[in-house]
Design an enzyme around this catalytic site. Structure first.
Site, short mmCIF file in Angstrom:
data_model
loop_
_atom_site.label_atom_id
_atom_site.label_comp_id
_atom_site.label_asym_id
_atom_site.label_seq_id
_atom_site.Cartn_x
_atom_site.Cartn_y
_atom_site.Cartn_z
N GLN A 61 52.21 -0.13 44.29
CA GLN A 61 51.57 0.10 44.97
C GLN A 61 51.47 0.39 46.06
O GLN A 61 52.63 0.11 47.06
CB GLN A 61 50.42 -1.05 44.80
CG GLN A 61 49.41 -1.01 45.09
CD GLN A 61 48.45 -2.54 45.43
OE1 GLN A 61 47.98 -3.08 45.74
NE2 GLN A 61 47.88 -3.06 43.85
N SER A 95 43.19 -1.87 47.47
CA SER A 95 44.41 -0.16 46.70
C SER A 95 43.95 0.60 46.58
O SER A 95 42.65 1.10 46.12
CB SER A 95 44.34 -1.72 45.23
OG SER A 95 45.10 -2.83 45.68
N ASP A 116 48.74 -8.49 41.24
CA ASP A 116 47.47 -7.39 42.21
C ASP A 116 47.66 -8.55 43.48
O ASP A 116 47.44 -7.99 44.69
CB ASP A 116 46.06 -7.03 41.75
CG ASP A 116 45.62 -6.45 43.37
OD1 ASP A 116 46.40 -4.94 43.19
OD2 ASP A 116 44.25 -6.59 43.61
#
Length: 289
Positions: A276, A226, A202
């Site tokens: 993402q 996110s 991440d």
């Protein structure tokens, strides 16, 4: 949280009842629950419900609400299916009985089959590169305190390939290459290494999408969060050995930035892929909305 064992303990979770687990929060300097923490804790919870011979091969997740860093997170695991080769789990993370995150995770037993991969980008190796911690120490008078603190307390070392200079005010193409590994030796099986890779995956995604739009290496006056995260595990690896995160952002539009990443071992083996999409907005004074 410089100690990798402290991170492993954080994502190990406590069982409250069958298929329900509780995890505590890393007290991040930015005072929000880190998305990588929730991702890795969800993987950890799902792993507790599958056969020992099955390993995660993909996950698809949505971040629904910002987590409250002061409240433990409950993970409810639903066993969707156990087949001859695959097992599927659905995990819902809740605070105060309100869902803040959902994910589906698929597990597979080891099998022989076709094998091919793309080549690793031709970039310099990690030897001789400065870590991001070295770089922020060099420019610490010009780096926001929360960023300085967060980089110094990570249990992973990151060595960016592209040179960083806080005085460079130019925008950049949406590409980034970063070598990383755990700072200490990691014990445990593939499940532990996959869970830790989920955590570290991440990092650096959303900031890649900001490169064509911000002047300088540190995004300023932006609110970023996110929205979703997907990940595929292709091959075995060790998180305490150097790996290259090759990132690119094909698109940003409608306040959303989209980023892809491929993760290679130092010998060029492709071990995981990540995508993402995240919210990227101009920050408004007095609000984070």
């Amino acid at each position: 949280m410089k100690d990798i064992n402290e991170l492993i303990k954080l994502i190990e979770l406590e069982e409250l009842s069958p298929n329900i687990y509780v995890g505590h929060n890393y007290q991040a300097p930015w005072n929000r629950v880190f998305g990588g923490q929730v991702l890795s804790q969800a993987v950890s919870a799902a792993y507790k419900t599958v056969a020992k011979d099955r390993f995660a091969h993909s996950l698809h997740a949505y971040f629904l609400l910002a987590g409250d860093i002061s409240i433990p997170i409950h993970y409810e695991v639903e066993s969707i299916r156990d087949g001859g080769s695959f097992s599927t789990r659905r995990v819902v993370a809740k605070q105060n009985d309100v869902p803040i995150f959902i994910t589906s995770i698929s597990f597979q037993s080891k099998q022989e089959g076709f094998d091919h991969q793309i080549d690793m980008p031709n970039v310099v190796g990690p030897e001789g590169l400065k870590s991001d911690e070295d770089l922020v120490n060099k420019y610490k008078l010009f780096v926001p305190q929360n960023i300085l603190q967060s980089i110094k307390t990570r249990p992973f070392e990151f060595r960016p390939v592209e040179k960083l200079n806080v005085f460079d005010r130019s925008t950049k193409p949406p590409y980034k290459h970063i070598w990383f590994k755990a700072k200490e030796k990691v014990e445990g099986g593939l499940d532990v290494h996959q869970t830790l890779l989920t955590y570290v995956s991440d990092y650096n995604l959303l900031t890649t999408a900001t490169l064509p739009h911000t002047k300088g290496p540190i995004p300023k006056d932006l609110f970023m969060a996110s929205l979703d995260h997907a990940m595929w595990f292709h091959r075995d690896f060790r998180i305490d050995e150097w790996m290259l995160y090759a990132l690119d952002s094909p698109s940003a539009s409608n306040t959303r930035g989209f980023t892809r990443g491929n993760i290679f071992t130092q010998k060029g083996k492709l071990v995981a892929s990540v995508v993402q999409e995240g919210l990227i907005r101009k920050a408004k004074k007095g609000t984070l909305k």
